[in-house]
Motif scaffolding. Structure first.
Motif, PDB file in Angstrom:
ATOM      1  N   LYS A 115     -40.281  32.346  27.728  1.00 42.73           N
ATOM      2  CA  LYS A 115     -41.246  33.316  27.205  1.00 42.73           C
ATOM      3  C   LYS A 115     -42.526  32.665  26.681  1.00 42.73           C
ATOM      4  CE  LYS A 115     -37.886  36.879  25.926  1.00 42.73           C
ATOM      5  NZ  LYS A 115     -38.456  37.921  26.799  1.00 42.73           N
ATOM      6  N   LYS A 117     -45.349  29.155  26.798  1.00 39.11           N
ATOM      7  CA  LYS A 117     -45.838  27.992  27.534  1.00 39.11           C
ATOM      8  C   LYS A 117     -45.389  26.735  26.814  1.00 39.11           C
ATOM      9  CE  LYS A 117     -50.130  25.902  29.242  1.00 39.11           C
ATOM     10  NZ  LYS A 117     -51.599  26.053  29.334  1.00 39.11           N
ATOM     11  N   GLN A 169     -41.866  26.390  39.872  1.00 39.50           N
ATOM     12  CA  GLN A 169     -41.288  27.649  39.418  1.00 39.50           C
ATOM     13  C   GLN A 169     -40.302  27.367  38.282  1.00 39.50           C
ATOM     14  OE1 GLN A 169     -39.568  30.099  42.475  1.00 39.50           O
ATOM     15  NE2 GLN A 169     -38.622  31.508  41.013  1.00 39.50           N
ATOM     16  N   SER A 172     -35.130  30.071  34.142  1.00 39.71           N
ATOM     17  CA  SER A 172     -34.766  30.775  32.912  1.00 39.71           C
ATOM     18  C   SER A 172     -33.259  30.694  32.723  1.00 39.71           C
ATOM     19  CB  SER A 172     -35.229  32.232  32.963  1.00 39.71           C
ATOM     20  OG  SER A 172     -34.492  32.948  33.937  1.00 39.71           O
ATOM     21  N   ASP A 238     -45.921  27.017  32.525  1.00 32.91           N
ATOM     22  CA  ASP A 238     -46.367  28.339  32.056  1.00 32.91           C
ATOM     23  C   ASP A 238     -45.176  29.245  31.824  1.00 32.91           C
ATOM     24  OD1 ASP A 238     -49.103  27.731  32.157  1.00 32.91           O
ATOM     25  OD2 ASP A 238     -49.132  28.079  34.331  1.00 32.91           O
ATOM     26  N   ILE A 240     -42.660  32.404  32.143  1.00 37.89           N
ATOM     27  CA  ILE A 240     -42.217  33.145  33.335  1.00 37.89           C
ATOM     28  C   ILE A 240     -42.789  34.549  33.290  1.00 37.89           C
ATOM     29  CG2 ILE A 240     -40.199  34.017  34.565  1.00 37.89           C
ATOM     30  CD1 ILE A 240     -38.608  31.718  33.311  1.00 37.89           C
ATOM     31  N   LEU A 241     -43.384  34.982  34.370  1.00 34.37           N
ATOM     32  CA  LEU A 241     -43.961  36.309  34.452  1.00 34.37           C
ATOM     33  C   LEU A 241     -42.880  37.366  34.316  1.00 34.37           C
ATOM     34  CD1 LEU A 241     -46.539  35.836  37.354  1.00 34.37           C
ATOM     35  CD2 LEU A 241     -46.965  35.830  34.902  1.00 34.37           C
ATOM     36  N   GLY A 242     -43.140  38.336  33.434  1.00 34.94           N
ATOM     37  CA  GLY A 242     -42.184  39.425  33.244  1.00 34.94           C
ATOM     38  C   GLY A 242     -41.030  39.074  32.348  1.00 34.94           C
ATOM     39  N   SER A 243     -41.053  37.871  31.713  1.00 37.87           N
ATOM     40  CA  SER A 243     -39.927  37.473  30.841  1.00 37.87           C
ATOM     41  C   SER A 243     -40.033  38.148  29.494  1.00 37.87           C
ATOM     42  CB  SER A 243     -39.936  35.945  30.651  1.00 37.87           C
ATOM     43  OG  SER A 243     -41.120  35.534  29.985  1.00 37.87           O
TER      44      SER A 243
END
Length: 243
Positions: A115, A117, A169, A172, A238, A240-243
């Motif tokens: 969640k 960086k 990538q 998680s 960075d 995670i997108l959408g986390s």
């Protein structure tokens, strides 16, 4: 006649001298009475002042005793309150430590969940397919598969890695890795070889864990996988997108 006159004169002189003596006696007696009265009055006054002072001293002494008792009572109350304050401070210190630990744990969980960086030193492992061997009938014998990647990722986590990514990538807590021929799929996204696995943590510890004799590196090399390891001063990941 002359003798009578002389007697009268002598009698008068005697009376006059007696009067003078009587007057002197009265004067002295009056002075003595006045002096005695003054002395008596002075003594009475002195006795009255002394009594008054004694009463004042007694009153002041009683007040001092009362004040001393009040001071002792107040000191006792002060000690009790200071004890309560110390207990409150100790509890606050414990609560502050608990909150600090919770904040640290929360940050670690956020990092683990991807969640936030993150950046730091670490290592980068590159897994490449082995050289083509015409004599080898099964091509899968020298290709990188998901279980090879799993071995590296698991070993890095065990060694204390705080964040890991594959080909950029980030992984998680619920990431999955699947093998699909010459590529692997990470959380639904495909990646071709070579696979660069980056991990943030103590670079020396991570390197030692991977290079231990009979460990992950030796196992992958035995599977004809090209294994390379590089220590990095800074790795950035960075969220995670959408986390």
């Amino acid at each position: 006649m002359k003798q009578r006159k002389l007697k009268k004169l002598k009698l008068k002189k005697k009376l006059n001298s007696n009067r003078v003596i009587l007057a002197l006696v009265c004067l002295v007696l009056g002075f003595m009475i006045a002096f005695s009265y003054r002395v008596t009055q002075s003594e009475n006054n002195d006795e009255q002042i002394t009594d008054r002072q004694w009463e004042q001293n007694l009153s002041l002494r009683n007040e001092l005793i009362e004040q001393g008792e009040k001071n002792r009572e107040l000191q006792g109350e002060l000690k009790k309150k200071q004890g309560k304050i110390r207990k409150i401070e100790e509890n606050l210190a414990k609560e502050a430590q608990v909150f600090f630990n919770l904040a640290e744990d929360t940050e670690k969980y956020r990092m683990f969940l991807g969640k936030v960086k993150v950046k730091g030193s670490g290592v980068q492992v590159t897994l490449s397919d082995g050289e083509y061997d015409p004599a080898e009938e099964n091509i899968n014998s020298y290709l990188v598969h998901e279980h090879h990647v799993f071995k590296v990722v698991n070993e890095l986590y065990i060694a204390g890695a705080t964040a890991i990514s594959i080909n950029g990538q980030r992984l998680s807590h619920n990431s999955y890795i699947l093998c699909d021929g010459p590529v692997i799929t990470v959380d639904g996204k495909q990646h071709p070889a070579p696979f660069k696995i980056a991990a943030i943590g103590d670079s020396e510890v991570l390197s030692s864990a991977l290079n231990i004799t009979g460990g992950v590196r030796d196992q992958l090399v035995n599977d004809q996988i090209v294994f390379s390891l590089e220590e990095k001063q800074e790795i950035v990941m960075d969220p995670i997108l959408g986390s």
